[in-house]
Design a protein around this motif. Structure first.
Motif, PDB file in Angstrom:
ATOM      1  N   ASN A 202       0.948  -1.107  -0.059  1.00  0.00           N
ATOM      2  CA  ASN A 202      -0.013   0.122   0.157  1.00  0.00           C
ATOM      3  C   ASN A 202       0.827   1.083   0.012  1.00  0.00           C
ATOM      4  OD1 ASN A 202      -1.549   2.105   0.562  1.00  0.00           O
ATOM      5  ND2 ASN A 202      -3.006   0.835   1.976  1.00  0.00           N
TER       6      ASN A 202
ATOM      7  N   LEU B 249      -3.728  16.086   0.960  1.00  0.00           N
ATOM      8  CA  LEU B 249      -3.106  14.796   0.693  1.00  0.00           C
ATOM      9  C   LEU B 249      -4.381  13.868   0.313  1.00  0.00           C
ATOM     10  CD1 LEU B 249      -0.711  12.757   1.543  1.00  0.00           C
ATOM     11  CD2 LEU B 249      -1.662  13.007   3.882  1.00  0.00           C
ATOM     12  N   LYS B 250      -4.140  12.980  -0.663  1.00  0.00           N
ATOM     13  CA  LYS B 250      -5.433  12.214  -0.859  1.00  0.00           C
ATOM     14  C   LYS B 250      -4.795  10.737  -1.231  1.00  0.00           C
ATOM     15  CE  LYS B 250      -9.817  12.383  -3.371  1.00  0.00           C
ATOM     16  NZ  LYS B 250     -10.012  10.996  -3.971  1.00  0.00           N
ATOM     17  N   ALA B 251      -5.423   9.503  -0.820  1.00  0.00           N
ATOM     18  CA  ALA B 251      -5.472   8.312  -1.398  1.00  0.00           C
ATOM     19  C   ALA B 251      -6.839   7.703  -1.421  1.00  0.00           C
ATOM     20  CB  ALA B 251      -4.463   7.399  -0.681  1.00  0.00           C
ATOM     21  N   ALA B 252      -7.303   7.145  -2.419  1.00  0.00           N
ATOM     22  CA  ALA B 252      -8.734   6.758  -2.538  1.00  0.00           C
ATOM     23  C   ALA B 252      -9.690   7.645  -1.772  1.00  0.00           C
ATOM     24  CB  ALA B 252      -8.621   5.147  -1.751  1.00  0.00           C
ATOM     25  N   TRP B 253     -10.597   7.114  -0.990  1.00  0.00           N
ATOM     26  CA  TRP B 253     -11.773   7.809  -0.308  1.00  0.00           C
ATOM     27  C   TRP B 253     -11.860   7.685   1.116  1.00  0.00           C
ATOM     28  CZ3 TRP B 253     -11.829   5.039  -4.922  1.00  0.00           C
ATOM     29  CH2 TRP B 253     -12.031   5.655  -6.051  1.00  0.00           C
ATOM     30  N   VAL B 254     -12.421   8.783   1.726  1.00  0.00           N
ATOM     31  CA  VAL B 254     -12.736   8.593   3.260  1.00  0.00           C
ATOM     32  C   VAL B 254     -14.259   8.943   3.276  1.00  0.00           C
ATOM     33  CG1 VAL B 254     -10.492   9.190   3.675  1.00  0.00           C
ATOM     34  CG2 VAL B 254     -12.283  10.889   3.777  1.00  0.00           C
TER      35      VAL B 254
ATOM     36  N   ARG C 230     -14.186   2.767   0.314  1.00  0.00           N
ATOM     37  CA  ARG C 230     -14.227   1.659  -0.313  1.00  0.00           C
ATOM     38  C   ARG C 230     -12.876   0.856   0.197  1.00  0.00           C
ATOM     39  NH1 ARG C 230     -15.299   4.329  -6.354  1.00  0.00           N
ATOM     40  NH2 ARG C 230     -16.490   5.852  -5.485  1.00  0.00           N
TER      41      ARG C 230
ATOM     42  N   ILE D 134     -10.402  -1.025  -0.475  1.00  0.00           N
ATOM     43  CA  ILE D 134      -9.556  -1.002  -1.495  1.00  0.00           C
ATOM     44  C   ILE D 134      -8.040  -0.926  -0.852  1.00  0.00           C
ATOM     45  CG2 ILE D 134     -10.930  -0.519  -3.428  1.00  0.00           C
ATOM     46  CD1 ILE D 134     -10.005   2.145  -3.546  1.00  0.00           C
TER      47      ILE D 134
ATOM     48  N   PRO E  78      -5.321   1.561  -1.866  1.00  0.00           N
ATOM     49  CA  PRO E  78      -4.994   2.644  -3.026  1.00  0.00           C
ATOM     50  C   PRO E  78      -3.910   2.347  -4.005  1.00  0.00           C
ATOM     51  CG  PRO E  78      -5.521   3.544  -0.702  1.00  0.00           C
ATOM     52  CD  PRO E  78      -4.939   2.142  -0.571  1.00  0.00           C
TER      53      PRO E  78
ATOM     54  N   ILE F 190     -13.499  -8.969   8.381  1.00  0.00           N
ATOM     55  CA  ILE F 190     -13.184  -7.569   8.286  1.00  0.00           C
ATOM     56  C   ILE F 190     -13.598  -6.717   9.566  1.00  0.00           C
ATOM     57  CG2 ILE F 190     -15.207  -6.800   7.046  1.00  0.00           C
ATOM     58  CD1 ILE F 190     -13.546  -5.140   5.358  1.00  0.00           C
TER      59      ILE F 190
ATOM     60  N   LEU G 163       1.209   6.777  10.969  1.00  0.00           N
ATOM     61  CA  LEU G 163       0.949   5.672   9.687  1.00  0.00           C
ATOM     62  C   LEU G 163       1.965   5.010   9.346  1.00  0.00           C
ATOM     63  CD1 LEU G 163      -1.970   7.632   7.947  1.00  0.00           C
ATOM     64  CD2 LEU G 163      -1.996   5.839   9.480  1.00  0.00           C
TER      65      LEU G 163
ATOM     66  N   LEU H 283      -3.625  -5.309   7.645  1.00  0.00           N
ATOM     67  CA  LEU H 283      -3.738  -3.787   8.012  1.00  0.00           C
ATOM     68  C   LEU H 283      -3.586  -2.900   6.657  1.00  0.00           C
ATOM     69  CD1 LEU H 283      -2.825  -2.007  11.196  1.00  0.00           C
ATOM     70  CD2 LEU H 283      -2.843  -1.079   8.950  1.00  0.00           C
ATOM     71  N   ASN H 284      -4.678  -2.504   6.424  1.00  0.00           N
ATOM     72  CA  ASN H 284      -4.601  -1.465   5.145  1.00  0.00           C
ATOM     73  C   ASN H 284      -5.293  -0.025   5.532  1.00  0.00           C
ATOM     74  OD1 ASN H 284      -4.659  -1.115   2.289  1.00  0.00           O
ATOM     75  ND2 ASN H 284      -7.016  -1.270   2.596  1.00  0.00           N
ATOM     76  N   VAL H 285      -4.422   0.850   4.917  1.00  0.00           N
ATOM     77  CA  VAL H 285      -5.069   2.115   5.096  1.00  0.00           C
ATOM     78  C   VAL H 285      -5.854   2.481   3.501  1.00  0.00           C
ATOM     79  CG1 VAL H 285      -4.755   4.710   5.031  1.00  0.00           C
ATOM     80  CG2 VAL H 285      -3.290   3.074   6.404  1.00  0.00           C
ATOM     81  N   ARG H 286      -7.190   2.259   3.956  1.00  0.00           N
ATOM     82  CA  ARG H 286      -8.085   2.148   2.474  1.00  0.00           C
ATOM     83  C   ARG H 286      -8.216   3.747   1.943  1.00  0.00           C
ATOM     84  NH1 ARG H 286     -14.014   0.413   4.419  1.00  0.00           N
ATOM     85  NH2 ARG H 286     -14.156   1.427   6.234  1.00  0.00           N
ATOM     86  N   GLY H 287      -8.293   4.443   2.671  1.00  0.00           N
ATOM     87  CA  GLY H 287      -8.451   5.833   2.283  1.00  0.00           C
ATOM     88  C   GLY H 287      -7.845   6.826   3.299  1.00  0.00           C
ATOM     89  N   LEU H 288      -7.234   7.985   2.700  1.00  0.00           N
ATOM     90  CA  LEU H 288      -6.424   8.935   3.360  1.00  0.00           C
ATOM     91  C   LEU H 288      -6.653  10.384   2.767  1.00  0.00           C
ATOM     92  CD1 LEU H 288      -4.227   9.511   5.710  1.00  0.00           C
ATOM     93  CD2 LEU H 288      -2.572   9.228   3.880  1.00  0.00           C
ATOM     94  N   LYS H 289      -7.124  11.380   3.614  1.00  0.00           N
ATOM     95  CA  LYS H 289      -7.296  12.928   3.137  1.00  0.00           C
ATOM     96  C   LYS H 289      -7.166  13.590   4.041  1.00  0.00           C
ATOM     97  CE  LYS H 289     -11.204  15.098   0.842  1.00  0.00           C
ATOM     98  NZ  LYS H 289     -11.424  16.292   1.441  1.00  0.00           N
ATOM     99  N   ALA H 290      -6.652  14.826   3.521  1.00  0.00           N
ATOM    100  CA  ALA H 290      -6.475  16.173   4.327  1.00  0.00           C
ATOM    101  C   ALA H 290      -6.440  17.219   3.115  1.00  0.00           C
ATOM    102  CB  ALA H 290      -5.071  16.299   4.706  1.00  0.00           C
TER     103      ALA H 290
ATOM    104  N   VAL I  87      -6.578  15.446   9.541  1.00  0.00           N
ATOM    105  CA  VAL I  87      -6.170  14.362   8.410  1.00  0.00           C
ATOM    106  C   VAL I  87      -6.869  13.007   9.038  1.00  0.00           C
ATOM    107  CG1 VAL I  87      -4.634  12.695   7.453  1.00  0.00           C
ATOM    108  CG2 VAL I  87      -3.590  14.990   8.435  1.00  0.00           C
ATOM    109  N   VAL I  88      -7.930  12.515   7.942  1.00  0.00           N
ATOM    110  CA  VAL I  88      -8.724  11.467   8.096  1.00  0.00           C
ATOM    111  C   VAL I  88      -8.107  10.046   7.510  1.00  0.00           C
ATOM    112  CG1 VAL I  88     -10.880  10.363   7.717  1.00  0.00           C
ATOM    113  CG2 VAL I  88     -10.692  12.680   8.318  1.00  0.00           C
TER     114      VAL I  88
ATOM    115  N   GLU J 243      -8.697   5.971   6.876  1.00  0.00           N
ATOM    116  CA  GLU J 243      -9.601   5.100   7.171  1.00  0.00           C
ATOM    117  C   GLU J 243      -8.611   3.660   6.957  1.00  0.00           C
ATOM    118  OE1 GLU J 243     -12.897   5.396   7.485  1.00  0.00           O
ATOM    119  OE2 GLU J 243     -13.728   7.331   6.624  1.00  0.00           O
TER     120      GLU J 243
ATOM    121  N   ASP K  13      -8.705  -0.631   7.066  1.00  0.00           N
ATOM    122  CA  ASP K  13      -9.459  -1.879   7.341  1.00  0.00           C
ATOM    123  C   ASP K  13      -8.625  -3.042   7.914  1.00  0.00           C
ATOM    124  OD1 ASP K  13      -8.535  -3.641   4.882  1.00  0.00           O
ATOM    125  OD2 ASP K  13      -9.566  -1.871   3.940  1.00  0.00           O
TER     126      ASP K  13
END
Lengths: 511, 511
Positions: free
Chosen positions: A269, A347-352, A357, A359, A361, B244, B278, B342-349, B364-365, B367, B369
Motif C-alpha cells: 500500500n 493529501l489524498k489516497a482513495a476515499w474517506v 471503499r 481497497i 489505493p 473484516i 501511519l 492492516l490496510n489504509v483504505r483511504g487518506l485525506k487532508a 487528516v482522516v 480509514e 481496514d
C-alpha cells in the motif's frame, strides 16, 4: 502702467500665496483629520458606487467595466492614463506630474476580486454594497439607506465583495488625492498608479508588464494598497511578502486500486511508504529536515527585537488557533515568518467518509507549498526536495510510470513543481521606510505596526526585484474582514484611517 | 384378483425400477456432462429471465420481486418455502426432504446485486442481459437473439448485473436440481436453501436469522454459492474467508484550516504527525509493527505445501498487479492470505488536484481496514491498534476535541472502529471437505483448486461459528467477470461447469 503693475504684483502675490499654499506644507495631524472626516460621507458613497461593478477576473467584460471606471476617475483628477496591453488581460497605468516635485511614488492597486457564491451572502448581492451594524448578539444587520446617511459610526461596516480586498484601499488613496485637491494642496511626489485586474488569478501578466514598461513604472518607491492589518487592527506597514512555490508528489503502488481482502498483505500500500517519507520531512518540532532548507537566513538580535515589538501574545495566538504548541522554527510568530516554510496543503489516497471503499489505493497524492523569503530561492528549495526524495530511495518519473518502471522500482514516485510569486523585502531603514514611519508617527504616534514580512504572497515582487523600487504595503482593512469568503466587509473607521494614512504619506517628503 | 395381482406386481416392478433409478447412483461423469449440455440452453434462458429483475438491495420493491420469483422457482420444484422476517429485510428459506436421506446440505445463495451506474454499461441496461462475444481486437460485441439461440459457444458471456455475483451461481444450483429431477433422480441429501437479499449491504440481519432460526438452518454442511474462481479459472473450492473490521482515525491540527502563508512555520500541520504515525504501523517489508498482531497463527509445513499446490506464479501476479516486490507477510500469495492484514483504505487532508488550496489542513482522516483470520479476533486487534496509538503519544478523543483538549495535547486524535463479517475456516479434511473433493475429482480430476481461505469477506461466518456447520464456497464465475463494476459478466463455459459441479455434489454422498 500703474494699473498694469498693480495687477502684475497682485498676480505675483496671489501666485506666491498659491505656491505657498501648494508647497508649504506638511499638513498637521489636525488638518488631515478634520478634512478626512468632512470628506468621509462622500468617500463612502464613492466606494459603494465602485463596489457595484462586478469584478471577477475570470470575466473580461467585468474587468473592462472596472478599467473604464478607473480611467474616468483618474482622468477627472488630471491624470494621464494608459492601457498596458499584455498577452493576457490589460493593466491600467495613470500618472500625474507636479512641476516642483522630483520624486515619484508608484501606487499599486488591485481592482479585481475573488469569485462569489451569492447564496452564502446575507444580503441581496455581493455587488450591492450595504452598511451594517453589529447587534447585541453579534449578528450584522443592514442599516437602511436613510439611517446610514446620518453621521457615520466608525464601527459600522461596508459589506460587499472587494470592500477590503482591495477596492476599499484603492478608494482610500483616491479619496486622499481628492481631499488634497480640494484643500488646494499638491502632494510631495509625482504620482504614478498601476491597476491590476488579475491579482486574484495570480497576476500572471505582471512580470511581463514590468519588463516591458520598466521606464514608465520607474519610481522612488512603491506603495502597495493591498493586504489586511495585523491582528491588533493597528495601522500596518509590511516591508515584504513571502514568495510561493508549489509541488505535486505522487507515490505509486499497484497499477490499479485492489480489493483489500484479495490482496491485503501482498500488494504494498503506497500510503505507508508515502507516510514514512512525508513524516521524515519535518522533525517533531516542525523543523524541515531537507539539508540546506534554511540556508542564508540570519536574524540579528536587533532585527529580532524590532520584529518582536509587534504587540502580539503567543498564548493568545495559540488559543485563537486551537493549538497547544507551535512549530519551533522561530521563537515567536513574527520570527517564524522570516523563514521559508514547507506545507503539505493536500493529501489524498482513495476515499474517506461516506465514499470509503475497501481497497488498497493505487497511489497517494501530496500537494506541497513552500513559502519563500528572499534568501531562499524557490528553484533551489524545490531541487533540494527532489534530491531528498532521490536520496530517500525514490525513483522519480515525470508522469505515470511504465510497466517496466513498476516492475523495477519498489519506491516509485513522480515529482513536479511550479514557481509562483517571488518573495521581496524592503529595508526598514530605506528612505521609503523612513518616510513611511515619519508619516505614520505623525498620525498615530507609536500606535502602528511595522512588519518585516507578511507570511503570504503578493505578486508585487517584479517591481522590487526587477526595477529595484523599494516597496512597502500600507494595510488598511480590519483583520476580521472575511476576504476571499462570503460577507467580506470593511470597517468604516479603518477606511477613514486609510484615507488619513494616504494623506500623511502624500504630504511627507522622502529624504 | 389376477388382474389386480398383475397390476400390483407391475406396480411393484415399476416402483422398484423408479427406486433403483432414484437411489442407485452416483451419476457418471459422462451422464452429468451429457445431461448438463443438453439442459444448458434452457438454463441460460432461465438465468437471463432471472437477471431481468433489478436487485439493488437499497430498494425494497426490487428485493420483494426477487423474493417472489425465488418462491415460485422453489415451489415448482416441490420445496416448502418460508420468509424469515428480521428487523430489517427478510430472507427466504426453502427445504425439500427425501425419504431415504439422512444428511442435509444447506445452499447459501446471494440474490441481491451491487448498485449500477447505467451510463457505464455498454448495453441498453444492466437489467437487460445480453450475450456477447469477443472480437479480434478484444472488444465485446452483442450477439443478436436469433444467433445466440444457435449452439452456445463456451467463450461467449452473459453480460448483466449479478450474472456472476451471484444469480449465475444460484441458477447453476437450481438448474442442477431440475436436471436431476428430469433424469428421475433424487439427490443424496435433504436440501435446504437460504437466500440472502442484502449481501452487498453486508448482510446486517444474517447473524440475527442464524440465532433465531438455528434449528431450521441446521445441516451437515453448507455450500456457499458465491465468489469468483481462482485466477487460473480452474473450478475452485474455498474453505474459509477472512473477516473484516474497520476503523476511522482523525488527526487534529489547528481548529480551522489556516492560510499557509499566514501561519506556515507556526501552526503545526497534522499531516506530518499523522504520516509519522501511519508510517510506523508497518516496516518496509509490509510487516505490521503492532505488538501481538500476528499472534496465534501457525502454518505447518504440510499446510504450506497444500496451500502452495495452487497453480500460481509469483512473477505473473507481480506483473499483473504492477508491483516490483510484494509485502513479506507470507512467502507466497496464498500464505499471505492466512494472516490478518492492516490496510489504509483511504487518506485525506484538505484537497488535491484542481481543488487544491494553499492552506494548512486542520485534520487528516485515515480509514483503516483489517482483514481477519479465525486466530485474530477483530476486537483484540482493534484494541491493540488503539493501545499502539496511546503508546505512540496520542491523546484519544471520541469525536471533536474541546478547546481545552486542543490547548493541552500536542498529539490529538480520534479513534473509532466497527466489527464487520467474522472470519471462518472449514478443515480441508472435514467430511464436507472430503465429499467436495471426491465430487470435483470425479469431474475435473486434479484440475481444480482448493483454497484454504479467500482474502475477502463473506457474511457466512454465523453459520459456521454459531451453528457449527462446516462451510465451503463453490466458486464458479470467471476471474475477469467485473463484479461490482460496470459490464459484469459470466462466461457460458463457467456457467456450464457450475451446473456440472452442482450435479456432482448433489450425487456424492458424505461419509
Amino acid at each position: 502702467m500703474k494699473s498694469f503693475n498693480r495687477i502684475f504684483f497682485l498676480t505675483i502675490i496671489i501666485n506666491f500665496g498659491l505656491v505657498m499654499g501648494m508647497y508649504a506644507q506638511k499638513l498637521t495631524k489636525e488638518q488631515i483629520e478634520v478634512a478626512s472626516k468632512r470628506a468621509l460621507p462622500v468617500a463612502v458613497e464613492n466606494l459603494m458606487e465602485f463596489l457595484k461593478i462586478p469584478n471577477d477576473g475570470n470575466y473580461p467584460d467585468q474587468i473592462e467595466a472596472n478599467l473604464e471606471r478607473c480611467v474616468t476617475i483618474f482622468s477627472e483628477m488630471g491624470f494621464k492614463t494608459q492601457r498596458l496591453e499584455t498577452n493576457g488581460a490589460p493593466l491600467l497605468f495613470a500618472e500625474k506630474k507636479y512641476p516642483k516635485n522630483t520624486k515619484t511614488l508608484l501606487f499599486y492597486m488591485q481592482i479585481d476580486g475573488q469569485p462569489v457564491d451569492t447564496t452564502e451572502w446575507h444580503q441581496p448581492s455581493p455587488y450591492l454594497p450595504v452598511i451594517k451594524q453589529e447587534t447585541a448578539n453579534g449578528e450584522w444587520e443592514i442599516i437602511p439607506y436613510e439611517t446610514h446617511k446620518k453621521p457615520l459610526d466608525m464601527d459600522w461596516r461596508i459589506f460587499a465583495r472587494s470592500a477590503s480586498d482591495s477596492k476599499g484601499p484603492a478608494m482610500s488613496f483616491i479619496s486622499a488625492l481628492r481631499i488634497l485637491e480640494n484643500l488646494g494642496k499638491v502632494p510631495e511626489y509625482n504620482i504614478k498608479a498601476i491597476m491590476d485586474f488579475q491579482e486574484e488569478l495570480g497576476s500572471p501578466d505582471l512580470p511581463e508588464v514590468v519588463e516591458k514598461f520598466g521606464d514608465l513604472l520607474s519610481a522612488d518607491g512603491i506603495l502597495i494598497m493591498d493586504g489586511t492589518r495585523h491582528l491588533s487592527n493597528l495601522p500596518t506597514l509590511t516591508y515584504g511578502a513571502r514568495g510561493i512555490a508549489t509541488a505535486t508528489l505522487t507515490f505509486f503502488g499497484a497499477k490499479n486500486s485492489l480489493h483489500s481482502g484479495q490482496y491485503g498483505n501482498f500488494a504494498p500500500n503506497p500510503v505507508f511508504e508515502a507516510s514514512r517519507f512525508l513524516g521524515s520531512l519535518k522533525n517533531e518540532g516542525g523543523i524541515v529536515q531537507i539539508p540546506g532548507f534554511y540556508d542564508g537566513i540570519k536574524l540579528s538580535e536587533s532585527e529580532k527585537k524590532k520584529l518582536n515589538q509587534i504587540p502580539e501574545d503567543l498564548d493568545d495566538i495559540k488559543t485563537e488557533l486551537g493549538i497547544s504548541q507551535p512549530d519551533n522554527v522561530g521563537e515567536t510568530y513574527q520570527e517564524a515568518l522570516q523563514y521559508p516554510s514547507l506545507n503539505v496543503r493536500g493529501l489524498k489516497a482513495a476515499w474517506v467518509g461516506k465514499e470509503v471503499r475497501t481497497i488498497i489505493p493505487s497511489e497517494v497524492v501530496a500537494e506541497i507549498d513552500m513559502r519563500l523569503v528572499p534568501e531562499s530561492d524557490g528553484k533551489r528549495l524545490m531541487e533540494s526536495l527532489k534530491q531528498y526524495m532521490v536520496d530517500y530511495g525514490f525513483h522519480l518519473v515525470d508522469s505515470i510510470p511504465t510497466d517496466e518502471e513498476r516492475a523495477t522500482y519498489p519506491k516509485l514516485a513522480s515529482f513536479t513543481y511550479k514557481l509562483g510569486s517571488k518573495p521581496f523585502r524592503t529595508d526598514f531603514d530605506s528612505s521609503m521606510g523612513r518616510m513611511l514611519n515619519r508619516s505614520m508617527t505623525r498620525l498615530f504616534d507609536d500606535k502602528f505596526v511595522n512588519m518585516r514580512t507578511t507570511g503570504g504572497s503578493q505578486p508585487i515582487a517584479p517591481f522590487i526585484n526587477t526595477l529595484g523600487v523599494p516597496g512597502v504595503a500600507l494595510r488598511i482593512p480590519n483583520p476580521d474582514n472575511s476576504i476571499h469568503a462570503p460577507n467580506e466587509n470593511l470597517r468604516i473607521g479603518n477606511y477613514l484611517e486609510g484615507i488619513i494614512s494616504c494623506l500623511a504619506v502624500l504630504t511627507e517628503p522622502m529624504d
